[in-house]
Design a protein around this motif. Sequence first.
Motif, short mmCIF file in Angstrom:
data_model
loop_
_atom_site.label_atom_id
_atom_site.label_comp_id
_atom_site.label_asym_id
_atom_site.label_seq_id
_atom_site.Cartn_x
_atom_site.Cartn_y
_atom_site.Cartn_z
N LEU B 47 -34.46 39.75 -31.62
CA LEU B 47 -33.92 40.98 -30.88
C LEU B 47 -33.08 41.69 -31.64
CD1 LEU B 47 -33.53 39.29 -27.05
CD2 LEU B 47 -35.34 41.14 -28.20
N ASN B 48 -33.12 43.02 -31.72
CA ASN B 48 -31.78 43.85 -32.09
C ASN B 48 -30.87 44.06 -31.05
OD1 ASN B 48 -32.49 44.45 -34.89
ND2 ASN B 48 -33.83 45.81 -34.17
N SER B 49 -31.41 44.22 -29.86
CA SER B 49 -30.54 44.32 -28.74
C SER B 49 -31.42 44.60 -27.45
CB SER B 49 -29.93 45.76 -28.65
OG SER B 49 -30.74 46.51 -28.73
N ILE B 50 -30.65 44.08 -26.28
CA ILE B 50 -31.22 44.25 -24.95
C ILE B 50 -30.89 45.51 -24.47
CG2 ILE B 50 -31.20 43.22 -22.52
CD1 ILE B 50 -30.47 40.40 -24.04
N LEU B 51 -31.62 46.46 -24.37
CA LEU B 51 -31.35 47.81 -24.05
C LEU B 51 -31.05 48.30 -22.61
CD1 LEU B 51 -33.97 49.49 -26.44
CD2 LEU B 51 -31.25 49.55 -26.78
N CYS C 30 -36.18 34.95 -20.40
CA CYS C 30 -36.63 36.05 -21.26
C CYS C 30 -36.08 36.29 -22.50
CB CYS C 30 -36.60 37.42 -20.34
SG CYS C 30 -36.85 38.83 -21.27
N CYS C 31 -34.57 36.27 -22.56
CA CYS C 31 -34.19 36.50 -23.88
C CYS C 31 -33.20 35.30 -24.21
CB CYS C 31 -33.16 37.66 -23.84
SG CYS C 31 -34.28 39.17 -23.46
N TRP C 32 -33.10 34.79 -25.47
CA TRP C 32 -32.34 33.56 -25.75
C TRP C 32 -31.64 33.79 -27.05
CZ3 TRP C 32 -32.78 29.23 -22.51
CH2 TRP C 32 -33.92 29.31 -21.73
N TYR C 33 -30.57 33.03 -26.84
CA TYR C 33 -29.82 32.89 -28.30
C TYR C 33 -30.15 31.37 -28.76
CZ TYR C 33 -26.09 31.14 -31.44
OH TYR C 33 -25.34 30.91 -32.15
N ASN C 48 -27.53 37.37 -21.06
CA ASN C 48 -27.75 38.37 -19.96
C ASN C 48 -27.75 39.72 -20.85
OD1 ASN C 48 -27.38 37.26 -17.52
ND2 ASN C 48 -25.44 36.60 -17.89
N SER C 49 -27.03 39.61 -22.00
CA SER C 49 -26.99 40.81 -22.84
C SER C 49 -26.44 40.25 -24.18
CB SER C 49 -26.47 41.95 -22.25
OG SER C 49 -25.03 41.53 -22.01
N ILE C 50 -26.59 41.19 -25.15
CA ILE C 50 -26.02 41.16 -26.44
C ILE C 50 -24.95 42.15 -26.57
CG2 ILE C 50 -26.58 41.81 -29.03
CD1 ILE C 50 -29.54 40.78 -28.38
N LEU C 51 -23.73 42.13 -26.42
CA LEU C 51 -22.65 42.73 -26.17
C LEU C 51 -22.21 43.70 -27.48
CD1 LEU C 51 -20.50 40.82 -23.78
CD2 LEU C 51 -21.71 42.70 -23.41
N HIS C 52 -21.98 43.15 -28.44
CA HIS C 52 -21.67 43.76 -29.76
C HIS C 52 -21.98 42.82 -30.91
CE1 HIS C 52 -18.87 45.90 -27.33
NE2 HIS C 52 -18.51 45.03 -26.75
N ARG C 53 -22.31 43.73 -31.96
CA ARG C 53 -22.77 43.01 -33.34
C ARG C 53 -21.93 43.63 -34.39
NH1 ARG C 53 -29.13 41.41 -32.82
NH2 ARG C 53 -28.70 39.94 -34.23
N LEU C 64 -22.08 37.79 -27.37
CA LEU C 64 -23.23 37.64 -26.70
C LEU C 64 -22.71 37.28 -25.14
CD1 LEU C 64 -25.66 35.40 -28.95
CD2 LEU C 64 -25.35 37.95 -28.91
N ASP C 65 -23.58 37.75 -24.20
CA ASP C 65 -23.14 37.24 -22.84
C ASP C 65 -24.34 36.39 -22.46
OD1 ASP C 65 -22.32 36.90 -20.39
OD2 ASP C 65 -22.88 38.90 -19.55
N THR C 66 -23.90 34.96 -22.48
CA THR C 66 -25.03 33.95 -22.16
C THR C 66 -24.92 33.54 -20.83
OG1 THR C 66 -23.64 31.99 -22.73
CG2 THR C 66 -24.69 33.00 -24.43
N LYS C 67 -25.91 33.14 -20.11
CA LYS C 67 -25.96 32.63 -18.78
C LYS C 67 -24.95 31.33 -18.50
CE LYS C 67 -30.20 35.03 -17.58
NZ LYS C 67 -29.54 36.02 -16.51
N HIS C 68 -25.10 30.51 -19.55
CA HIS C 68 -24.75 29.08 -19.26
C HIS C 68 -23.20 28.98 -19.88
CE1 HIS C 68 -25.56 24.98 -18.73
NE2 HIS C 68 -24.55 24.59 -19.69
#
Lengths: 335, 335, 335, 335
Positions: B47-51, C30-33, C48-53, C64-68
């Motif tokens: 993934l690049n990002s979750i839009l 759905c989306c995993w680190y 949850n989301s990729i906040l900043h890279r 990254l915003d992880t659920k765990h």
Amino acid sequence: MGKAVEVFHSNGFSDINPNLVLDDDNQNKCCWYEEEIDEDLKWSFALNSILHRGTSEYQNIALLDTKHFGKVLVIDGKMQSAEMDEFVYHECLIHPPLLIHPNPRTVFIMGGGEGSAAREALKHKAIEKVVMCDIDQEVVDFCRRYLTANQEAFCDKKLHLVINDAKAELEGREEKFDLIVGDLADPVEGGPCYQLYTKSFYELVVKPKLNDNGIFVTQAGPAGVLTHKDVFSSIYNTLKHVFKYVLPYTAHVPSFADTWGWVMASDQPLSLDVKQIDSRIEERITGELLYLNGASLLSSTTMNKSVYLSLLNETHVYTEEDARFIHGHGVAYRG
Amino acid sequence: MGKAVEVFHSNGFSDINPNLVLDDDNQNKCCWYEEEIDEDLKWSFALNSILHRGTSEYQNIALLDTKHFGKVLVIDGKMQSAEMDEFVYHECLIHPPLLIHPNPRTVFIMGGGEGSAAREALKHKAIEKVVMCDIDQEVVDFCRRYLTANQEAFCDKKLHLVINDAKAELEGREEKFDLIVGDLADPVEGGPCYQLYTKSFYELVVKPKLNDNGIFVTQAGPAGVLTHKDVFSSIYNTLKHVFKYVLPYTAHVPSFADTWGWVMASDQPLSLDVKQIDSRIEERITGELLYLNGASLLSSTTMNKSVYLSLLNETHVYTEEDARFIHGHGVAYRG
Amino acid sequence: MGKAVEVFHSNGFSDINPNLVLDDDNQNKCCWYEEEIDEDLKWSFALNSILHRGTSEYQNIALLDTKHFGKVLVIDGKMQSAEMDEFVYHECLIHPPLLIHPNPRTVFIMGGGEGSAAREALKHKAIEKVVMCDIDQEVVDFCRRYLTANQEAFCDKKLHLVINDAKAELEGREEKFDLIVGDLADPVEGGPCYQLYTKSFYELVVKPKLNDNGIFVTQAGPAGVLTHKDVFSSIYNTLKHVFKYVLPYTAHVPSFADTWGWVMASDQPLSLDVKQIDSRIEERITGELLYLNGASLLSSTTMNKSVYLSLLNETHVYTEEDARFIHGHGVAYRG
Amino acid sequence: MGKAVEVFHSNGFSDINPNLVLDDDNQNKCCWYEEEIDEDLKWSFALNSILHRGTSEYQNIALLDTKHFGKVLVIDGKMQSAEMDEFVYHECLIHPPLLIHPNPRTVFIMGGGEGSAAREALKHKAIEKVVMCDIDQEVVDFCRRYLTANQEAFCDKKLHLVINDAKAELEGREEKFDLIVGDLADPVEGGPCYQLYTKSFYELVVKPKLNDNGIFVTQAGPAGVLTHKDVFSSIYNTLKHVFKYVLPYTAHVPSFADTWGWVMASDQPLSLDVKQIDSRIEERITGELLYLNGASLLSSTTMNKSVYLSLLNETHVYTEEDARFIHGHGVAYRG
């Protein structure tokens, strides 16, 4: 931790407990084979078991029992061949040129150590000799032992198995062949095979060893709408610079996660008549084909518009100095 | 842990540090989208990002930026559509029937909330009306907002968007259509859509709403050598019991990890002439197609031997009492 | 494919649809680190989301915003710090030496660009000066902007932030410190930090910059029953060759997937009295600690038998010529 | 596809090719065991091989050879026990109560079908009888056959193996025991074991079967800084309502991906003196312990501040009507 290390063992000789039966449903998600298709794409198959593992001078080999594709042959972490759909790849590699050729008698297979290409060629009753030249003795030994469906082929007296570099072998032989087959690894960067995709190789090594009416066919890498420019269009274009008639064709191979490409080339016309192909299948081949008939063979030579235009406009020619590479998927060991 | 929870935050408003640029190479393997294609097969995309993420009354929705397939629309954990290859699916769904039909004016799309099917239909200059009937308001809103390429279509005055159950809508309408399109989820067990694949639905709801010369087309699930018996052959056979002329066709859609199938059906002959198709593309369509031309359309209607025989020998007919299901891959939400 | 590429976009400016709310339940998978803990072990966290890279001269950075584990800071594909449990690592790194020291005033942090080590040190009311010396300007900028909990610390006038190589900085300074902290990456092979774990570095660079009563503390890598011999026992043994009193201690840090180790060293006795520690926490520290109190600090200095024996019997000493390395987990960037 | 299905086979009887040796380095990333630790967290271990698989009336069983943790026992997709670190779990489960007890002679193990708990108990020379009561005959058979380190224990005449529900067995027996051990699955929702964690079970079934001086010990689920409120604090609090003296303790078990908890309970004081424990280990136990000695046992009974406060403040008591559950990690089958 010395003691802890001895805690478990595997007793392969114990009789089987009738209460312990394989449960395919619940353990699906326990053990997985994972493969990197591309740097940014990977896939995973649930495993029933790891049947065999080995290593050769050149490569690692494994035979895995997957739930989805049945038994699969893995070389250097790349799936080479899957029980459930290897017939697509190998029928497409071997039968189109042998069916188009008026009366093929002899075949030279570069690579093909798995034995499946030879198996398909030997289904043609008129074939008198199949030379299979693979560089890796251990891969050949592994496949001869473990791939049942190819054991008959490996024992066929018409099969001449040679362990050698395909280029050196072709150069050193005096005879010519009706069909030369490239069942080689993709031209992967750093891989051993890209020299067997160059214009000079086709011109100076392959073409001189073809009889009149002789046909060359090679696997030509992924040919999907997103991947056909990786190597397929270049291999096609390179062969156009060497042979008068060049015919590309494709088929979706599920276990390769892509549509795959092959290219036939000859200095004789590669004419394809649906009825003639069907009657030649009937006459020439022992047993039945699963994927190909006249109509599907013809259909497989028609590209979609996207691929068609790319082939038309391709200008790259493989030379020793200017090669194109792909990520390393596919038939990684043949050669 | 109360305090710990406040350790990090995301400041979306800070100005951008010019030294902080996206690095596509090194972080490939950090974040992944993972999808279960089948119980025993899954794949993952870097993934690049979750839009965007959202949820509707019926489904979860996400728009992800993947390295491999570009932006992808994911509904309920299933990839619906990928920027890089959605043109294959949507060209195949819409253009073959519109090009075969002598003079289509009106289209009814069951499902299709993504907007891409409507977009393709609106490329035909002669089309006067496209009714798109999707059950999920939020999916439609999500796609209208975020899928740029479909925004023009969503604004087209010829598009009549209806939020309703497709069956109820078709039954309630008095008008008939030149083309009815099934851009619905596969008949997944427990899913909402399998009733829209039954013989009685085709007979009693769809067929009465087709004009003379009218054509029905539906996506028909996976059609690969290993998967075509899941639902494709049954959908084909079911339509054969309802319409005089039925034409199946297939194409490999990389992001679906399979060859996909569609079936056209009509009481008028579905004749396909390569040159005629090419000239109709030229005359009727605004802009260019990327996947289809006359030759590739014809080719897509020729099955390989394995699929051909399965279609020939299929006996199952979808009824409310006897449905076939697949694992749940594919276009999971339309309808 | 030119057209296809424009199919999707992300409209960051559209107003928010109230019907589209985040659904934490259904999209978990759905989306995993994914992180490689060791060559043969990896783990994955639902996102949850990729906040900043971002990327710096030295490293890639992501929030990254992880659920765990909540928000996690990832550097070069390794999780550095997780919102949910970073307090364990940073309390253990900073407070034990500051609580054992009779009256600490000044702290020098090698690495620590994240800001959390400085934040903990600044909780001690008597601390007058914290020098934080990190080599990577961009990591520091990234953390200063995005890690809320550390923003107060980054603004504290007692904090002296220096961008420099820690060794050069220490050597160049004339002042001495009450506490020197090694908040550096593990001695990973090929990494930049292993020289900051050698006997000569401790002897010639660190020790001369400690005041009387001064304490050195360093993170010391994984210290679990299976991993403590990687580097922990060597770092401990190396410090024993340089300082009179050396005290190792450990704590399980969930997001590091292991028990972690730290080592304190001084030429003054490192005496630990539970009641004294509790009262010093009370007197000296603003706010509350979450992980440490007198009893748990004492307990953390007692190794299990397996680790105890390894520390006792370790003979390896880190020198420039003879270093030990680990796979690369852990705090990979500091320094 | 009929033919294709026979393509591969596994010939288990062929002699071994000396050129085919296991290569541990290159095939690390080919086959993986994947486990869901929590809904939003999973991990994967590279596999050497899948040694055995089976299924019982209750559960699926597998013995896998992993590169990271050695051979691991997997029940219903959850790792139960790993060759490399099972000694931590089983030493902690068995030895603390047996070492604290003045003169233990008899032990009753609820669950424990793997045999490791019995193995540890039988190391105490004075133990005269160990009753192990597991509900699953096939799991016991599987472990007896394949777990070498426990084979001696399984053959020990002091071991009385009973296949029964632990509650029914305890209720039905007339004898009392010096130690009763709960080596049961966590109280997973819908699982079979949560009734064996309730106040009434402890009060009405366990306690009446303890001799004077008798001790009850139970595994008590994850006890990390982020997980100890799942069940650990409740089990502790529940036991406090039934017994006069309750002692919780913890240890990090790498293959459980967490710090683990156990709780001892008795109506006699559970006093712990480091020197006495060390000398009792010396006197009472055949062979050596790997994890525990007096100091580390004492240390393991000291919680960090976060866990300490949770235990102090816990109010929940397990009853049949009010149970707490966790995601299903851990020792899932015992009982």
